[in-house]
Write an enzyme that holds these catalytic residues in place. Structure first.
Site, PDB file in Angstrom:
ATOM      1  N   LYS A   1      -3.313  41.105 -16.630  1.00 11.13           N
ATOM      2  CA  LYS A   1      -3.214  42.442 -17.234  1.00 11.13           C
ATOM      3  C   LYS A   1      -1.982  43.089 -16.606  1.00 11.13           C
ATOM      4  CE  LYS A   1      -3.852  46.421 -17.103  1.00 11.13           C
ATOM      5  NZ  LYS A   1      -2.727  47.373 -17.220  1.00 11.13           N
TER       6      LYS A   1
ATOM      7  N   GLU B   1      -2.629  44.031  -2.523  1.00 12.53           N
ATOM      8  CA  GLU B   1      -1.382  44.480  -1.884  1.00 12.53           C
ATOM      9  C   GLU B   1      -1.150  45.899  -2.359  1.00 12.53           C
ATOM     10  OE1 GLU B   1       2.429  45.398  -1.744  1.00 12.53           O
ATOM     11  OE2 GLU B   1       2.773  43.499  -2.784  1.00 12.53           O
TER      12      GLU B   1
ATOM     13  N   CYS C   1       7.309  48.745  -2.958  1.00 18.26           N
ATOM     14  CA  CYS C   1       6.250  49.127  -2.021  1.00 18.26           C
ATOM     15  C   CYS C   1       6.687  48.925  -0.574  1.00 18.26           C
ATOM     16  CB  CYS C   1       4.989  48.330  -2.307  1.00 18.26           C
ATOM     17  SG  CYS C   1       5.210  46.583  -2.020  1.00 18.26           S
TER      18      CYS C   1
ATOM     19  N   GLU D   1       2.579  58.363  -0.006  1.00 18.81           N
ATOM     20  CA  GLU D   1       3.511  57.486  -0.727  1.00 18.81           C
ATOM     21  C   GLU D   1       4.063  58.238  -1.946  1.00 18.81           C
ATOM     22  OE1 GLU D   1       3.524  52.900  -2.025  1.00 18.81           O
ATOM     23  OE2 GLU D   1       2.095  54.080  -3.174  1.00 18.81           O
TER      24      GLU D   1
HETATM   25  N1  LIG Z   1       3.799  47.967  -5.779  1.00 16.99           N
HETATM   26  C1  LIG Z   1       3.179  49.078  -5.452  1.00 16.99           C
HETATM   27  O1  LIG Z   1       2.773  49.259  -4.360  1.00 16.99           O
HETATM   28  C2  LIG Z   1       2.977  50.084  -6.517  1.00 16.99           C
HETATM   29  C3  LIG Z   1       2.550  51.353  -6.216  1.00 16.99           C
HETATM   30  N2  LIG Z   1       2.376  52.246  -7.189  1.00 16.99           N
HETATM   31  C4  LIG Z   1       1.955  53.597  -6.809  1.00 16.99           C
HETATM   32  O2  LIG Z   1       0.893  53.960  -7.647  1.00 16.99           O
HETATM   33  C5  LIG Z   1       1.186  55.197  -8.284  1.00 16.99           C
HETATM   34  C6  LIG Z   1       0.557  55.212  -9.659  1.00 16.99           C
HETATM   35  O3  LIG Z   1       1.172  54.233 -10.480  1.00 16.99           O
HETATM   36  P1  LIG Z   1       0.293  53.386 -11.457  1.00 16.99           P
HETATM   37  O4  LIG Z   1       1.096  52.622 -12.383  1.00 16.99           O
HETATM   38  O5  LIG Z   1      -0.728  54.292 -12.081  1.00 16.99           O
HETATM   39  O6  LIG Z   1      -0.359  52.373 -10.421  1.00 16.99           O
HETATM   40  P2  LIG Z   1      -1.708  51.675 -10.485  1.00 16.99           P
HETATM   41  O7  LIG Z   1      -2.053  51.127  -9.179  1.00 16.99           O
HETATM   42  O8  LIG Z   1      -2.702  52.595 -11.112  1.00 16.99           O
HETATM   43  O9  LIG Z   1      -1.426  50.516 -11.562  1.00 16.99           O
HETATM   44  C7  LIG Z   1      -1.146  49.194 -11.254  1.00 16.99           C
HETATM   45  C8  LIG Z   1      -1.917  48.306 -12.224  1.00 16.99           C
HETATM   46  O10 LIG Z   1      -3.314  48.539 -12.113  1.00 16.99           O
HETATM   47  C9  LIG Z   1      -3.881  48.806 -13.391  1.00 16.99           C
HETATM   48  N3  LIG Z   1      -5.031  49.686 -13.196  1.00 16.99           N
HETATM   49  C10 LIG Z   1      -5.031  51.025 -13.001  1.00 16.99           C
HETATM   50  N4  LIG Z   1      -6.290  51.477 -12.861  1.00 16.99           N
HETATM   51  C11 LIG Z   1      -7.111  50.401 -12.955  1.00 16.99           C
HETATM   52  C12 LIG Z   1      -8.523  50.225 -12.893  1.00 16.99           C
HETATM   53  N5  LIG Z   1      -9.344  51.248 -12.693  1.00 16.99           N
HETATM   54  N6  LIG Z   1      -9.005  48.985 -13.031  1.00 16.99           N
HETATM   55  C13 LIG Z   1      -8.189  47.934 -13.222  1.00 16.99           C
HETATM   56  N7  LIG Z   1      -6.851  48.041 -13.311  1.00 16.99           N
HETATM   57  C14 LIG Z   1      -6.313  49.253 -13.165  1.00 16.99           C
HETATM   58  C15 LIG Z   1      -2.728  49.419 -14.155  1.00 16.99           C
HETATM   59  O11 LIG Z   1      -2.959  49.385 -15.536  1.00 16.99           O
HETATM   60  C16 LIG Z   1      -1.584  48.538 -13.693  1.00 16.99           C
HETATM   61  O12 LIG Z   1      -1.590  47.317 -14.382  1.00 16.99           O
HETATM   62  C17 LIG Z   1       2.684  55.283  -8.292  1.00 16.99           C
HETATM   63  O13 LIG Z   1       3.118  56.592  -8.358  1.00 16.99           O
HETATM   64  C18 LIG Z   1       3.033  54.624  -6.997  1.00 16.99           C
HETATM   65  O14 LIG Z   1       2.943  55.583  -5.968  1.00 16.99           O
HETATM   66  C19 LIG Z   1       2.558  51.913  -8.490  1.00 16.99           C
HETATM   67  C20 LIG Z   1       2.976  50.668  -8.857  1.00 16.99           C
HETATM   68  C21 LIG Z   1       3.263  49.670  -7.878  1.00 16.99           C
HETATM   69  O1  LIG Z   2       8.725  39.879  -2.361  1.00 16.95           O
HETATM   70  C1  LIG Z   2       7.582  40.100  -2.753  1.00 16.95           C
HETATM   71  O2  LIG Z   2       6.776  39.181  -2.909  1.00 16.95           O
HETATM   72  C2  LIG Z   2       7.131  41.463  -3.081  1.00 16.95           C
HETATM   73  C3  LIG Z   2       7.920  42.516  -3.065  1.00 16.95           C
HETATM   74  C4  LIG Z   2       7.564  43.855  -3.446  1.00 16.95           C
HETATM   75  C5  LIG Z   2       6.360  44.379  -3.654  1.00 16.95           C
HETATM   76  O3  LIG Z   2       5.254  43.730  -3.363  1.00 16.95           O
HETATM   77  C6  LIG Z   2       6.144  45.708  -4.292  1.00 16.95           C
HETATM   78  O4  LIG Z   2       7.085  46.470  -4.438  1.00 16.95           O
HETATM   79  O5  LIG Z   2       5.013  45.979  -4.688  1.00 16.95           O
END
Ligand SMILES: NC(=O)C1=CN([C@@H]2O[C@H](COP(=O)(O)OP(=O)(O)OC[C@H]3O[C@@H](n4cnc5c(N)ncnc54)[C@H](O)[C@@H]3O)[C@@H](O)[C@H]2O)C=CC1
Ligand SMILES: O=C(O)/C=C/C=C(\O)C(=O)O
Length: 486
Positions: free
Chosen positions: A178, A254, A288, A390
């Site tokens: 997903k 993660e 992240c 964050e």
């Molecule tokens: N790599 C990272 O650490 C990331 C951090 N973020 C943080 O999260 C904040 C919100 O961004 P979002 O896109 O809303 O992140 P999110 O964590 O809500 O979304 C990531 C994934 O999880 C899915 N998801 C969301 N709620 C879910 C649920 N209840 N059950 C199953 N899947 C679910 C989303 O559809 C997407 O595919 C951002 O502002 C940022 O601060 C967002 C994306 C990546």
């Molecule tokens: O190098 C990786 O495997 C991952 C890099 C970055 C993230 O995990 C992220 O921004 O969420």
């Protein structure tokens, strides 16, 4: 208008409900395509296809056969490099100069590395004595965990999704992915590559949709998924953990971070500035592992702030196709609202805005995009929201420190523990401080230098478990001990 469909049991299918949502290009606000939103029926069909595929040709393949197929997947990504690049940059707005070096090559590498690893992984064995004197041998074999639910974010869509799908498939599992609703394109394109590479139907499935009360939740609530791997926000990780608890399914999470960078006066200042510019502003701050809190030894504080400001102001803001651009938009206007709310909060809390703090003036054709200025603050209290939460945007707060112990205490003061970066040319100090930092990954005199064989993940509220190298095998396989009495 391009239609973006699910990929279930080897075929592209639309949603029975007919529900769709728009895929938006964040560089200009225009609609790229119409994405089908999965209901419970499509999620169920994907999970059933994945379950059935476990006992089809995929389940009967040797490790070497699977590895060959995964190499073909990697080669397929490379052969269609420009299409992947175009798709990723349309969805995210990120500069092609960045995605062509990081996102797309890592998408291919994630299959090769794990295909090769599986071929070479040893197994443990123990001989034991028995009372009758004949003895016994114990040996361990790895078996696929089953159907893996992969829920991935929008910041590095292909890279982070394949970081999970690569090892999951190498270990013989099947997947239901997903992807983020913001970035559906490369996950869908990968389905074509999987098919061409000979991945049997049902092994790689994709369902599109949102998180709560949509495809994400339907997947985590589905009883026939054996384990979940997720990258994204800590709050979402908690929800997924809760859903996975029903049926006692395993999770690999993660999650968020508020990563610290520590800059000692004995560092190589040129390298520290160059590395910090990347760690704070690369991918418009949406990594992240990025640095949102910087602690700089007082004697070099003024110089560091001035040089980082100059570096931030030299970033070239522009659309993906502009070869001079190294700074794209945020992923969406919604995310920009969130980041701008922190920009406003910083001012309200009395920060000195060293640079940025708002929205840049863009040409007419890009005016609908999610553009934002790289931003640096000083002067905030250690407990202010901007310093403790964050933000996931192109911004950092810089604060001086006077002693090594103070820097370590500040870096460790939050409930997150994903990554940390430290800059020092004193080898003893670098090792000493690295050992004290509460983070899953510590970079010394570098940032985002990745060896895919190493353990990757966060401590504290930044995650559960480690992936990478053999650590991925721990999550994606069941280790079974066989005890043979001789
Ligand atoms: N790599 C990272 O650490 C990331 C951090 N973020 C943080 O999260 C904040 C919100 O961004 P979002 O896109 O809303 O992140 P999110 O964590 O809500 O979304 C990531 C994934 O999880 C899915 N998801 C969301 N709620 C879910 C649920 N209840 N059950 C199953 N899947 C679910 C989303 O559809 C997407 O595919 C951002 O502002 C940022 O601060 C967002 C994306 C990546
Ligand atoms: O190098 C990786 O495997 C991952 C890099 C970055 C993230 O995990 C992220 O921004 O969420």
């Amino acid at each position: 208008m391009k239609e973006i469909k699910h990929f279930i049991n080897g075929a592209f299918v639309g949603s029975a409900s007919g529900r769709t949502f728009d895929d938006i290009n964040p560089a200009n606000g225009q609609v790229i395509g119409r994405v089908h939103e999965a209901g419970r029926a499509e999620v169920d069909a994907a999970v059933q296809a994945a379950r059935a595929a476990l006992s089809g040709p995929w389940g009967a393949m040797s490790v070497a056969e699977r590895a060959d197929i995964l190499h073909r997947v990697a080669d397929g990504i490379t052969a269609r490099f420009d299409e992947f690049l175009e798709a990723e940059c349309l969805d995210t707005g990120k500069p092609k100069s960045l995605a062509s070096h990081i996102d797309i090559p890592r998408g291919a590498a994630n299959f090769k590395v794990f295909a090769d690893l599986l071929k070479n992984v040893p197994s443990e064995a123990f001989e034991m004595a028995t009372p009758d004197g004949s003895g016994a041998i114990n040996y361990a074999v790895r078996r696929p965990k089953g159907v893996i639910g992969v829920i991935s974010p929008w910041n590095l869509p292909l890279l982070l999704m394949t970081w999970k799908v690569g090892p999951a498939l190498a270990c013989g599992n099947t997947v239901v992915v997903k992807p983020s609703e913001e970035t559906p394109l490369t996950t869908t394109l990968l389905a074509e590559v999987m098919q061409a590479a000979g991945v049997p139907a049902g092994v790689y499935n994709v369902v599109h949709g949102f998180g709560g009360d949509s495809a994400g939740a339907f997947l985590t609530e589905h009883a026939d998924v054996d384990a979940f791997t997720f990258t994204g926000e800590t709050g979402t990780g908690e929800l997924i953990m809760r859903a996975a608890a029903k049926g006692v399914r395993q999770v690999s999470l993660e999650l968020g971070g508020k990563n610290a960078g520590i800059v000692f006066a004995d560092c190589d200042m040129d390298k520290a500035i160059e590395g910090t510019l990347r760690s704070a502003f690369a991918n418009c701050g949406q990594v992240c592992l990025g640095t949102e809190r910087l602690y700089v030894e007082r004697s070099i504080f003024e110089e560091f702030v001035a040089r980082l400001k100059a570096g931030a102001e030299s970033l070239v803001i522009g659309p993906p196709d502009d070869p001079t651009s190294n700074f794209g938009p945020l992923v969406s206007l919604k995310h920009r609202e969130k980041v701008l709310s922190y920009y406003q909060q910083a001012v309200a809390d009395g920060a000195t805005v060293v640079t940025g703090g708002g929205v840049p003036q863009m040409p007419e054709a890009l005016a609908g995009g999610a553009w934002i200025q790289p931003t640096i603050w000083t002067g905030l209290a250690d407990d202010s929201a901007v310093v403790t939460e964050e933000i996931f945007g192109p911004c950092c707060h810089i604060r001086p420190f006077d002693s090594e112990a103070e820097a370590v205490a500040l870096a460790n003061s939050l409930p997150y523990g994903l990554s940390a970066t430290l800059w020092s040319d004193n080898v003893s100090r670098a090792h000493r401080v690295a050992g004290q930092l509460e983070a899953g990954i510590v970079w010394v005199n570098s940032w985002f230098l990745r060896d895919l064989r190493t353990a990757f993940g966060g401590s504290k509220q930044s995650g559960i478990g480690r992936e990478g190298g053999v650590h991925s095998l721990e999550f994606y396989t069941e280790l079974k001990n066989i005890c043979v009495k001789l």
